[in-house]
Enzyme design. Structure first.
Site, PDB file in Angstrom:
ATOM      1  N   LYS B 226      43.576  58.092 -28.939  1.00 47.63           N
ATOM      2  CA  LYS B 226      42.894  56.804 -28.842  1.00 47.63           C
ATOM      3  C   LYS B 226      42.294  56.758 -27.447  1.00 47.63           C
ATOM      4  O   LYS B 226      43.012  56.605 -26.466  1.00 47.63           O
ATOM      5  CB  LYS B 226      43.900  55.663 -29.044  1.00 47.63           C
ATOM      6  N   ARG B 231      35.140  50.825 -28.791  1.00 43.80           N
ATOM      7  CA  ARG B 231      34.665  51.285 -30.093  1.00 43.80           C
ATOM      8  C   ARG B 231      33.178  50.961 -30.200  1.00 43.80           C
ATOM      9  O   ARG B 231      32.739  49.874 -29.795  1.00 43.80           O
ATOM     10  CB  ARG B 231      35.368  50.505 -31.191  1.00 43.80           C
TER      11      ARG B 231
END
Lengths: 341, 522
Positions: B226, B231
């Site tokens: 991650k 994003r």
């Protein structure tokens, strides 16, 4: 109208309540006295155990319903506008528009006229006589909602919102919290006026006073006991004292939607703290506009302000050139607070 | 305006989701276009009115109300929009009551200087609930407990459609959504969303707690790092290229370097980073880029943008979202090998043999510059929203610091009567406190009541809604990282601070020194 006879010299706050010395009587005493003039039947104004009670016939009926023998040793009914001499003092009662039988006390002595408003409102109310303006030298006013944020909308508009919600959620029981004396009956009358002609279901605590209102000629339409109802009352309206809204009692109903009828509902934060899903701003007290309108209309150069947000109303009255001061009475506003913790 | 006001008023007091859905659905069924479309835009956060500011509302009400009475009223109510709405001197019948569409459309056309006059005219005409709704609408943030997703769910059930179908169309439609309502009411076919560089709703992950890990059948999952950026979705369609944030906001103009020389038609899901030769820079460097709407050439050189690819949603017009993650991953790898776009690379898969290894990798995440791990079910299609059971994020542990409460501020909405926003500080070498951050969350309602009381009892100074308190309460603050900051006196900024524990027992003198935080800078 001599200066020595100014009311501040003969109408004074004492530990037992507001006392008129020349007439030897108390107004709405909070401890038992020999002679009491009672403005209306709410428990923070009408207390049991006085020797003699002077009040409107309706107020006396309410006190008897609530206190039985303890309502007072001698009950002296005084119809609206009738004059009564108490020593050198003349007293009469004038409608205050608060609840059934509620009165302002007009006191005359030494060339001075003082009006003690008790609690009052100016909005129309089908269950009691409308407030009457009595010009006076000193006006003693309540101040429950004395902040300019308190402006009660027309009550029939609030009832329309309630009925819209019943339309929208017919599978839920609408449970309305309303104080048992005055508010509950006014709400019922407003519902009838808005065309709701089905039976309304009552919490047991409301039944005696609703019956009393009916006996006094106020038509409330078909009423049923909610406690004894066999169905879950989906799509129906139940009226209960506010304290019952948080009670196990309401579990018997169909997904109850709690509404609360009170002037405090005006401020959303307050209404949320109260946990009402549908706050209804319906008040039996004057809002800010009614308070200031009344102070102007009675034309009193001097205003004494009792329980509530005294400072804001005093600030306003002084700005209007009136003499204004706070009158600290003990034990006022408790009936409202019962309704709203 | 009246129906919209009543809707907001009901929503504020309705705790239950199912009932909120009903209230919104009833509103859509009752209210005609275009009002309901503007209401939908308001509920989904799609309306902004830059010309309307709280200070302007305050100025308007102060012109009309005794300042003393205003102050007492504001103190009592605790919310400016509501205070102004209640105090506004009634002039019913002075003007015609405005409709919602009229308000929105007029404000969108109006110049900044016209707004106060327009607003005053409408406030004169409305009732208190209408005034409150108007002020909430124009100052943004309705705070009526309705998320964008809830509003769309209500819309879907109103029209008997799937929420996913609405999501898919959503970013191709514009308020007041007449075509959308016409379709939902069966009066028109599904609106044609122009083939264009549109945002596609993202698939999001659920957080995974350490304790839940062992129950997870690792064999069914693929793991990835991650990355510590944001994003993003890159959409390239017939020469038009756009970059969207997680919520569909077009952030392309801030990243011209990334969007130049795109030679493909695709929709890509990835992590936006600042990276040099494939090595991600700390998050605050990305923040520098995010803060510039039009970055200089110099900034683009010193802080180069980078997209680390997670997923391929659409490849040359072919929608891959119904494929499984493993299938899409294979397509992504093949696609990447074919195109090799500049400033992009693949987010590698991480081989995790067992649960113990997973936990070890997560513990080491902090030193390897990642936020943790992602676990994606190999058989899952790409689903909009945060569906259960498909994707998990397993984030590294938070860091903590013991800080001292310095200031408290009243909250908003439900918390407007409580001091719920806390500024806390750390000790300098000179023995003074310097603020290091603010937190609004991490405590229960009963702790909040106790904190509120503590603030009231220990106030030493007041600045409007802010109370300064004596240095006597230690808050254990959790955060994700420390970043250097020239904007703060302390020289540092905490990322995602929240209150982990209230240390009622700990003396303030034993709280942490600023030096300890400086040493943690990423």
């Amino acid at each position: 109208m001599s200066r020595e006879a100014h009311p501040e010299n003969w109408l004074q706050v004492t530990p037992r309540g507001l006392y008129c010395r020349p007439g030897d009587f108390f107004i709405d005493p909070h401890r038992p006295v020999e002679r009491a003039v009672v403005t209306h039947g709410h428990a923070d104004h009408a207390r049991p155990g006085n020797a003699a009670v002077i009040a409107t016939p309706q107020t006396l009926a309410i006190m008897q319903a609530r206190y039985g023998e303890r309502a007072g040793a001698v009950l002296h009914p005084l119809a609206y506008h009738q004059r009564l001499s108490l020593g050198p003092v003349t007293v009469r009662l004038v409608p205050a528009g608060h609840v059934l039988g509620s009165a302002q006390v007009v006191i005359e002595w030494g060339g001075w006229r003082v009006v003690v408003s008790g609690d009052y409102k100016r909005q129309p109310d089908p269950t009691c006589a409308a407030f009457e303006v009595v010009p006076c030298d000193v006006f003693v006013t309540e101040a429950t909602f004395a902040l300019p944020v308190f402006r009660h909308p027309p009550a029939d508009e609030e009832v329309r919102r309630l009925l819209h919600s019943v339309d929208l959620f017919p599978e839920r029981t609408h449970l309305v919290g309303a104080y048992s004396l005055g508010k509950a009956q006014r709400l019922l009358a407003l519902l009838r006026h808005a065309g709701w002609d089905r039976p309304v279901y009552l919490h047991g605590a409301l039944e005696p006073l609703c019956q009393l209102y009916e006996e006094q000629g106020v038509d409330l339409g078909p009423l049923r006991s909610a406690t004894r109802a066999e169905a879950d009352l989906a799509g129906d309206i139940v009226v209960a004292p506010p304290s019952a809204l948080a009670d196990r009692w309401l579990r018997r109903f169909a997904d109850p939607l709690t509404a609360m009828a009170s002037g405090w509902m005006r401020v959303r934060q307050r209404a949320r703290q109260r946990g009402a899903e549908l706050p209804l701003v319906i008040s039996d007290h004057a809002d800010w506009d009614e308070l200031t309108q009344t102070l102007r209309e009675v034309g009193a150069p001097e205003v004494w302000v009792t329980h509530g947000s005294e400072e804001a109303l005093i600030h306003w009255a002084r700005g209007e050139g009136m003499r204004a001061r706070a009158l600290s009475l003990i034990g006022r506003g408790e009936e409202e607070q019962d309704a709203l913790p | 305006m009246r129906d919209f006001a009543e809707l907001l008023d009901r929503l504020v007091f309705t705790p239950r989701r199912s009932i909120k859905l009903r209230l919104i659905g009833d509103y859509f069924a009752r209210v005609p276009d275009p009002d309901r479309g503007w209401a939908l835009a308001a509920l989904t956060g799609g309306l902004t009115f830059p010309g309307a500011k709280p200070a302007m509302i305050r100025a308007l009400i102060e012109e009309r109300c005794d300042p003393v009475l205003f102050r007492w009223s504001y103190d009592y109510v605790g919310d400016l929009a509501e205070t102004a709405a209640l105090l506004w001197p009634e002039r019913r019948g002075a003007n015609r009551e405005p409709g919602l569409a009229e308000v929105v459309e007029t404000l969108q056309e109006a110049g900044r200087t016209e707004v106060p006059t327009l607003l005053a005219g409408w406030l004169d005409a409305l009732d208190p609930t209408g005034r409150w709704a108007l002020l909430k609408l124009i100052t943004g943030g309705l705070r009526v407990g309705v998320s964008e997703r809830l509003a769309k769910t209500a819309l879907a059930s109103f029209g008997g459609q799937d929420a996913g179908a609405i999501e898919e169309l959503w970013h191709g439609l514009r308020p007041p959504y007449d075509d959308l309502f016409a379709w939902l009411e069966g009066r028109a076919p599904q609106p044609e969303v122009a083939e264009a560089a549109l945002f596609r709703p993202l698939m999001l992950a659920h957080p995974l707690e350490e304790a839940e890990v062992d129950a997870l059948p690792l064999g069914e999952f693929l793991a990835e790092w991650k990355w510590d950026g944001i994003r993003a979705q890159l959409v390239a369609h017939k020469g038009e290229c756009r970059l969207f944030s997680r919520t569909g906001e077009d952030i392309g103009p801030a990243f011209p370097d990334l969007l130049q020389n795109i030679g493909f038609d695709a929709v890509l899901d990835g992590e936006l980073l600042v990276a040099r030769e494939g090595a991600p820079a700390p998050f605050n460097e990305l923040q520098t880029r995010l803060g510039r709407k039009a970055p200089t050439a110099k900034l683009q050189r010193s802080h180069p943008a980078h997209l680390r690819l997670y997923d391929l949603l659409i490849d040359a017009g072919e929608d891959l979202r119904h494929l499984t993650f493993s299938e899409r991953r294979a397509r992504l790898e093949a696609w990447y090998a074919r195109h090799r776009p500049a400033l992009m690379d693949l987010s590698e898969l991480v081989v995790v043999e067992n649960h113990a290894e997973l936990k070890r990798l997560r513990r080491e995440a902090r030193t390897s510059g990642v936020e943790g791990l992602m676990l994606k079910r190999a058989a899952s299609p790409y689903l909009a929203g945060r569906p259960k059971g498909h994707w998990y994020k397993f984030k590294r542990d938070a860091l903590t610091v013991d800080a001292v409460l310095m200031y408290a501020q009243r909250g908003h909405g439900r918390r407007s009567s409580l001091f719920s926003d806390y500024t806390f500080g750390a000790w300098t070498e000179e023995g003074t406190l310097v603020p290091i951050g603010k937190a609004y969350s991490g405590f229960t309602d009963s702790e909040l009541k106790r904190l509120d009381k503590w603030v009231r009892d220990h106030t030493v100074d007041r600045f409007g809604p802010v109370r300064a308190v004596e240095p006597g309460l230690v808050l254990e603050v959790a955060f994700d990282a420390v970043q250097p900051s020239s904007r703060h006196k302390s020289g540092i900024a905490l990322r995602f601070p929240r209150i982990a524990r209230i240390r009622w027992d700990k003396p303030a003198g034993e709280a942490d020194p600023l030096e300890r935080l400086r040493a943690m800078i990423a």
